[in-house]
Design an enzyme around this catalytic site. Structure first.
Site, mmCIF file in Angstrom:
data_model
loop_
_atom_site.group_PDB
_atom_site.id
_atom_site.type_symbol
_atom_site.label_atom_id
_atom_site.label_comp_id
_atom_site.label_asym_id
_atom_site.label_seq_id
_atom_site.Cartn_x
_atom_site.Cartn_y
_atom_site.Cartn_z
ATOM 1 C CB SER A 27 -0.890 0.035 1.253
ATOM 2 O OG SER A 27 -1.822 -1.004 1.243
ATOM 3 C CB VAL A 73 -14.250 6.238 5.542
ATOM 4 C CG1 VAL A 73 -12.870 6.217 6.171
ATOM 5 C CG2 VAL A 73 -14.192 5.818 4.066
ATOM 6 C CB ILE A 100 -9.233 5.726 1.711
ATOM 7 C CG1 ILE A 100 -8.674 5.108 2.995
ATOM 8 C CG2 ILE A 100 -10.623 5.222 1.431
ATOM 9 C CD1 ILE A 100 -9.495 5.457 4.215
ATOM 10 C CE1 TYR A 163 -7.221 5.890 -11.314
ATOM 11 C CE2 TYR A 163 -8.102 8.097 -11.620
ATOM 12 C CZ TYR A 163 -7.524 7.141 -10.815
ATOM 13 O OH TYR A 163 -7.258 7.423 -9.500
ATOM 14 C CE LYS A 170 -7.748 8.790 -6.471
ATOM 15 N NZ LYS A 170 -7.608 8.590 -5.023
ATOM 16 C CB ILE A 199 2.380 2.171 -7.198
ATOM 17 C CG1 ILE A 199 3.210 3.449 -7.325
ATOM 18 C CG2 ILE A 199 3.071 1.182 -6.249
ATOM 19 C CD1 ILE A 199 3.395 4.218 -6.011
ATOM 20 C CB ALA A 203 -6.563 0.295 -4.740
HETATM 21 P P1 NAD Z 1 -4.422 -0.130 -1.533
HETATM 22 O O1 NAD Z 1 -5.409 -1.139 -2.003
HETATM 23 O O2 NAD Z 1 -3.213 -0.616 -0.879
HETATM 24 O O3 NAD Z 1 -5.115 0.954 -0.589
HETATM 25 C C1 NAD Z 1 -6.460 1.357 -0.758
HETATM 26 C C2 NAD Z 1 -7.044 1.439 0.631
HETATM 27 O O4 NAD Z 1 -8.372 1.958 0.581
HETATM 28 C C3 NAD Z 1 -7.110 0.057 1.319
HETATM 29 O O5 NAD Z 1 -6.432 0.094 2.547
HETATM 30 C C4 NAD Z 1 -8.604 -0.142 1.513
HETATM 31 O O6 NAD Z 1 -8.929 -0.871 2.677
HETATM 32 C C5 NAD Z 1 -9.045 1.313 1.651
HETATM 33 N N1 NAD Z 1 -10.496 1.458 1.548
HETATM 34 C C6 NAD Z 1 -11.319 1.197 0.504
HETATM 35 N N2 NAD Z 1 -12.602 1.420 0.872
HETATM 36 C C7 NAD Z 1 -12.573 1.829 2.172
HETATM 37 C C8 NAD Z 1 -13.570 2.212 3.102
HETATM 38 N N3 NAD Z 1 -14.889 2.166 2.810
HETATM 39 N N4 NAD Z 1 -13.183 2.594 4.341
HETATM 40 C C9 NAD Z 1 -11.868 2.613 4.683
HETATM 41 N N5 NAD Z 1 -10.883 2.244 3.846
HETATM 42 C C10 NAD Z 1 -11.241 1.871 2.599
HETATM 43 O O7 NAD Z 1 -4.054 0.723 -2.857
HETATM 44 P P2 NAD Z 1 -3.208 2.080 -3.029
HETATM 45 O O8 NAD Z 1 -2.850 2.120 -4.459
HETATM 46 O O9 NAD Z 1 -2.167 2.182 -1.986
HETATM 47 O O10 NAD Z 1 -4.326 3.193 -2.820
HETATM 48 C C11 NAD Z 1 -4.173 4.271 -1.919
HETATM 49 C C12 NAD Z 1 -4.565 5.576 -2.588
HETATM 50 O O11 NAD Z 1 -3.598 5.852 -3.613
HETATM 51 C C13 NAD Z 1 -5.916 5.589 -3.267
HETATM 52 O O12 NAD Z 1 -6.531 6.837 -3.035
HETATM 53 C C14 NAD Z 1 -5.560 5.464 -4.740
HETATM 54 O O13 NAD Z 1 -6.548 6.012 -5.590
HETATM 55 C C15 NAD Z 1 -4.294 6.297 -4.759
HETATM 56 N N6 NAD Z 1 -3.404 6.152 -5.912
HETATM 57 C C16 NAD Z 1 -2.955 4.935 -6.274
HETATM 58 C C17 NAD Z 1 -2.100 4.832 -7.353
HETATM 59 C C18 NAD Z 1 -1.590 3.490 -7.804
HETATM 60 O O14 NAD Z 1 -1.140 3.382 -8.947
HETATM 61 N N7 NAD Z 1 -1.593 2.490 -6.947
HETATM 62 C C19 NAD Z 1 -1.711 5.966 -8.072
HETATM 63 C C20 NAD Z 1 -2.199 7.197 -7.668
HETATM 64 C C21 NAD Z 1 -3.055 7.282 -6.589
#
Ligand code: NAD
Length: 262
Positions: A27, A73, A100, A163, A170, A199, A203
């Site tokens: 994560s 949440v 999240i 996306y 976003k 990354i 998710a």
């Molecule tokens: P991840 O799956 O490790 O983390 C996503 C988290 O969201 C998880 O811990 C999940 O439990 C939590 N979540 C989902 N629904 C929820 C709810 N109802 N209540 C509480 N928690 C909830 O994946 P990640 O890639 O680390 O995602 C983290 C953030 O980074 C997200 O906002 C994602 O959009 C953003 N992001 C990811 C990338 C990528 O390429 N991985 C790039 C840019 C932004």
């Protein structure tokens, strides 16, 4: 992958931070939590539910993390309970990371114009409005100021294949960051979103053909490599540190320059 030690650039000694969104070792929240801890911060963390706890605990048990509590949440009162716990334990908070996001699969995988009102609203609630709720609840715990961070993606401003619905969600999150920064700035509270390149996380696995985004980022980004969760952690630790005191309301790419490309 993602095993390098985070950079120890800024002292967060004596600071207390809450990290929302650790699912597992991969994560983005994990990379940030490790960087905060490496800089001296004491942490608290949340995970989605009891089922998710062991995977999050595998991360937090190796950190100076004083509590790990479930917090979906979307459930009324869930965030409130977490902040009540912080009030009771610490009486204050210095920074928060909201990492999240969620969208129902049928809405995520279809055209944006076909998204259901319910799916869109759920994605907005979990991925955007929950950040505003966290800001509102955190602010009274930050009488000396603090920093509130969320995590966004370039798909907010460019049309990134597959996306889909997360693009407008976003975009709303980034606008929410700017408004929250303006509203909380006079209290010394700074608000940002970091914007990582693709990354491979759990998710991200929900986005169709995500491998194509990884391949393109590796081949085309000026840095010619993928962003890591350690890169995210370095930026997040800087933003919550005193070194970033005059920065607020920014959306900062941590993508090796990929956002520059046409
Ligand atoms: P991840 O799956 O490790 O983390 C996503 C988290 O969201 C998880 O811990 C999940 O439990 C939590 N979540 C989902 N629904 C929820 C709810 N109802 N209540 C509480 N928690 C909830 O994946 P990640 O890639 O680390 O995602 C983290 C953030 O980074 C997200 O906002 C994602 O959009 C953003 N992001 C990811 C990338 C990528 O390429 N991985 C790039 C840019 C932004």
């Amino acid at each position: 992958m993602n095993s390098a030690a985070p950079p120890r650039l800024f002292s967060l000694q004596g600071r207390r931070g809450l990290v929302l969104g650790i699912a597992n070792e991969e994560s983005i929240a994990t990379g940030c939590a490790r960087a905060f801890a490496a800089c001296g911060a004491t942490l608290g963390a949340t995970c989605l539910n009891e089922k998710a706890r062991p995977f999050a605990a595998a991360v937090t048990s190796a950190l100076p993390c004083e509590f790990l509590v479930p917090c979906d949440v979307h459930q009324p009162g869930a965030l409130e309970s977490v902040f009540a716990e912080i009030q009771q334990r610490w009486g204050r908070l210095d920074f928060l990371l909201h990492s999240i996001a969620f969208a129902p699969a049928p809405d995520l995988h279809g055209r944006v114009i076909d998204s259901s009102a319910e799916g869109f609203a759920l994605a907005m609630d979990i991925s955007c409005h929950s950040f505003l709720r966290a800001c509102r609840l955190a602010a009274p715990l930050m009488p000396q100021g603090g920093t509130l961070l969320s995590v966004t993606y370039l798909g907010s401003e460019r049309v990134v294949p597959n996306y889909n619905i997360m693009g407008p969600v976003k975009a709303a999150l980034e606008s929410a960051v700017r408004y929250a920064a303006a509203e909380l700035g006079p209290q010394g509270i700074r608000v940002h979103a970091i914007s990582p390149g693709p990354i491979a996380t759990r998710a991200a696995g929900g986005i169709a053909h995500f491998d194509n985004l990884l391949t393109a980022a590796m081949r085309e980004s000026p840095a010619r490599r993928l962003a890591t969760i350690e890169d995210c952690g370095g930026l997040a630790a800087f933003l919550v540190s005193d070194a970033a005191q005059m920065l607020t309301g920014t959306i900062i790419p941590v993508d090796g320059g990929q956002h520059l490309l046409a």
